[in-house]
Write an enzyme that holds these catalytic residues in place. Structure first.
Site, PDB file in Angstrom:
ATOM      1  CB  SER A 127      10.399   6.714   8.916  1.00 38.31           C
ATOM      2  OG  SER A 127       9.971   6.354  10.199  1.00 38.31           O
TER       3      SER A 127
ATOM      4  CB  CYS B  38       2.986  -1.502  13.444  1.00 37.64           C
ATOM      5  SG  CYS B  38       3.193  -1.495  11.662  1.00 37.64           S
TER       6      CYS B  38
ATOM      7  CB  CYS C 234       0.984   6.869  11.454  1.00 39.82           C
ATOM      8  SG  CYS C 234       2.628   6.558  11.918  1.00 39.82           S
TER       9      CYS C 234
ATOM     10  N   GLY D 117       6.977  -1.704   6.009  1.00 39.84           N
ATOM     11  CA  GLY D 117       8.376  -2.142   6.034  1.00 39.84           C
ATOM     12  C   GLY D 117       9.318  -1.250   6.810  1.00 39.84           C
ATOM     13  CD  GLU D 118      13.657  -0.078   9.881  1.00 41.62           C
ATOM     14  OE1 GLU D 118      13.031   0.285  10.877  1.00 41.62           O
ATOM     15  OE2 GLU D 118      14.383   0.689   9.210  1.00 41.62           O
TER      16      GLU D 118
ATOM     17  CB  CYS E 275       3.125   7.678   3.220  1.00 43.70           C
ATOM     18  SG  CYS E 275       3.601   6.454   4.437  1.00 43.70           S
TER      19      CYS E 275
ATOM     20  CB  CYS F  13       7.525  -4.920   8.633  1.00 45.46           C
ATOM     21  SG  CYS F  13       8.892  -4.168   9.557  1.00 45.46           S
TER      22      CYS F  13
ATOM     23  CB  SER G 236       9.488   4.862  14.704  1.00 45.20           C
ATOM     24  OG  SER G 236       8.329   4.449  15.331  1.00 45.20           O
ATOM     25  CG  LEU G 237      11.932   7.558  21.163  1.00 51.76           C
ATOM     26  CD1 LEU G 237      13.227   6.775  21.062  1.00 51.76           C
ATOM     27  CD2 LEU G 237      12.203   8.968  21.695  1.00 51.76           C
TER      28      LEU G 237
ATOM     29  CD  GLU H 264      -2.962  -1.092   2.297  1.00 53.89           C
ATOM     30  OE1 GLU H 264      -4.132  -1.384   2.077  1.00 53.89           O
ATOM     31  OE2 GLU H 264      -2.534  -0.834   3.440  1.00 53.89           O
TER      32      GLU H 264
ATOM     33  CB  CYS I  85       6.319  -2.139  15.955  1.00 54.69           C
ATOM     34  SG  CYS I  85       8.014  -1.765  15.479  1.00 54.69           S
TER      35      CYS I  85
HETATM   36  S1  SF4 Z   1       6.237   0.254  12.804  1.00 59.93           S
HETATM   37 FE1  SF4 Z   1       7.578   0.140  11.013  1.00 59.93          FE
HETATM   38  S2  SF4 Z   1       9.297  -1.140  11.703  1.00 59.93           S
HETATM   39 FE2  SF4 Z   1       7.652  -1.485  13.168  1.00 59.93          FE
HETATM   40  S3  SF4 Z   1       6.579  -3.297  12.370  1.00 59.93           S
HETATM   41 FE3  SF4 Z   1       5.529  -1.484  11.543  1.00 59.93          FE
HETATM   42  S4  SF4 Z   1       6.447  -1.175   9.543  1.00 59.93           S
HETATM   43 FE4  SF4 Z   1       7.840  -2.502  10.706  1.00 59.93          FE
END
Ligand code: SF4
Length: 341
Positions: free
Chosen positions: A191, A118, A333, A159-160, A104, A111, A214-215, A91, A115
């Site tokens: 990011s 997410c 987000c 994704g990271e 974005c 991923c 992303s903290l 997406e 997290c």
């Molecule tokens: S916040 Fe970002 S790094 Fe964490 S699982 Fe989601 S996509 Fe991956």
């Protein structure tokens, strides 16, 4: 296997094609068709000779992901579901906001970082995106926007990005290249959740790009609870890495802090945040967590947000509270899940 026309850096095109065409300006014409006119079908490249067109069709693919679905939010953010050549789905979201239009985009199918807040994490990692799959999101956006200008690109979708380091960096180099998409480095933000070894590589890479981290909690145990990579890359080491990153790069770092009710908004959280980012030249973006039905968190209310903002007001960094866009269509987000869920 054919190479996708969006996979190559302009310098790679030159190296590869100089053996095929007698005149350098033919390569310039091709790059012009791709990046300026956004035409990938050789048959539509009117000033390219027939034998060069035949060669391009034989050696290169011009596949662009199919738009499977397009949803428009009440705030005009538009989420696209794209199907890749192998039928995997990603997406991307186009977000118009106060004179800017931001894309974005995604860097992976799923991923691996898991997290807990997410939606993408629920998919797990299916695979990295190729360079052309990353850039085709820009390509599609430019076509969709027609005369409107795409002003910003953020690697904040699925994704990271630092887990797909080589392809993401090459994509950014093509985005910024004079003979590529010609995007200003200050308009592109990468990011990350904090993959320290790759952050060190990025600091040494000479690539100009804005960095967002992303903290979400500045307390080691708490962050590890919602972002498991914190066990591998602890906050103390992340801070050292970011101080070093700042010395080597010109842009201020942006910290993203997703506000989760009854989790990271207490007095100990605000104090830890002040202690962590206080001496880093940075900006802080606060974002209210966006509801995802199958995740066990709550969105903060106005009082939670106001109290937290008050608690961190001694920070000298610029603090913004960003209302998320596209939440009603699961485009905000942390909500992108490629319809896998
Ligand atoms: S916040 Fe970002 S790094 Fe964490 S699982 Fe989601 S996509 Fe991956």
């Amino acid at each position: 296997m054919k190479i996708n026309l969006l996979e190559l850096h302009p310098d790679e095109f030159k190296e590869l094609l100089l053996r095929q065409v007698d005149k350098k300006f033919r390569i310039k014409q091709l790059l012009n068709w791709i990046y300026v006119h956004r035409i990938l079908d050789p048959d539509l490249m009117s000033n390219i000779p027939a034998d060069f067109k035949t060669f391009l069709k034989k050696e290169f693919s011009n596949f662009i992901p199919r738009i499977l679905d397009k949803q428009i939010s009440q705030d005009s953010s538009t989420k696209y579901l794209l199907e890749l050549e192998d039928e995997n789905r990603i997406e991307m979201v186009i977000i118009p906001r106060e004179g800017r239009t931001t894309l974005c985009l995604s860097s992976q199918v799923g991923c691996a970082r898991n997290c807990l807040f997410c939606a993408t994490a629920k998919i797990g990692l299916i695979r990295n995106l190729y360079v052309h799959e990353i850039l085709s999101q820009v390509f599609i956006t430019l076509k969709e926007l027609q005369d409107r200008k795409l002003t910003n690109i953020v690697f904040m979708g699925m994704g990271e990005p630092l887990d797909n380091y080589e392809n993401v960096l090459k994509s950014i180099r093509i985005l910024q290249h004079e003979e590529g998409f010609k995007f200003s480095p200050r308009r592109i933000t990468l990011s990350t959740s904090g993959v320290i070894p790759r952050l060190n590589d990025l600091a040494d890479s000479n690539l100009k790009v804005k960095l967002a981290v992303s903290l979400n909690s500045a307390i080691q145990e708490k962050r590890a609870e919602i972002m498991p990579l914190t066990k591998q890359y602890p906050l103390a080491e992340l801070k050292k890495c970011l101080l070093n990153f700042r010395k080597k790069t010109s842009y201020r770092i942006t910290f993203e802090y997703v506000m989760i009710k009854n989790f990271n908004l207490a007095a100990e959280d605000s104090q830890a945040l002040i202690d962590f980012i206080g001496d880093i030249s940075c900006k802080l973006n606060l974002i209210a967590w966006n509801k995802v039905d199958y995740l066990p968190y709550e969105t903060p209310d106005e009082n939670d947000i106001r109290d937290f903002l008050k608690a961190i007001n001694k920070l000298s960094s610029a603090v913004t509270f960003r209302s998320s866009r596209g939440a009603d269509i699961n485009a905000a987000c942390g909500q992108l899940a490629g319809q896998y869920y």
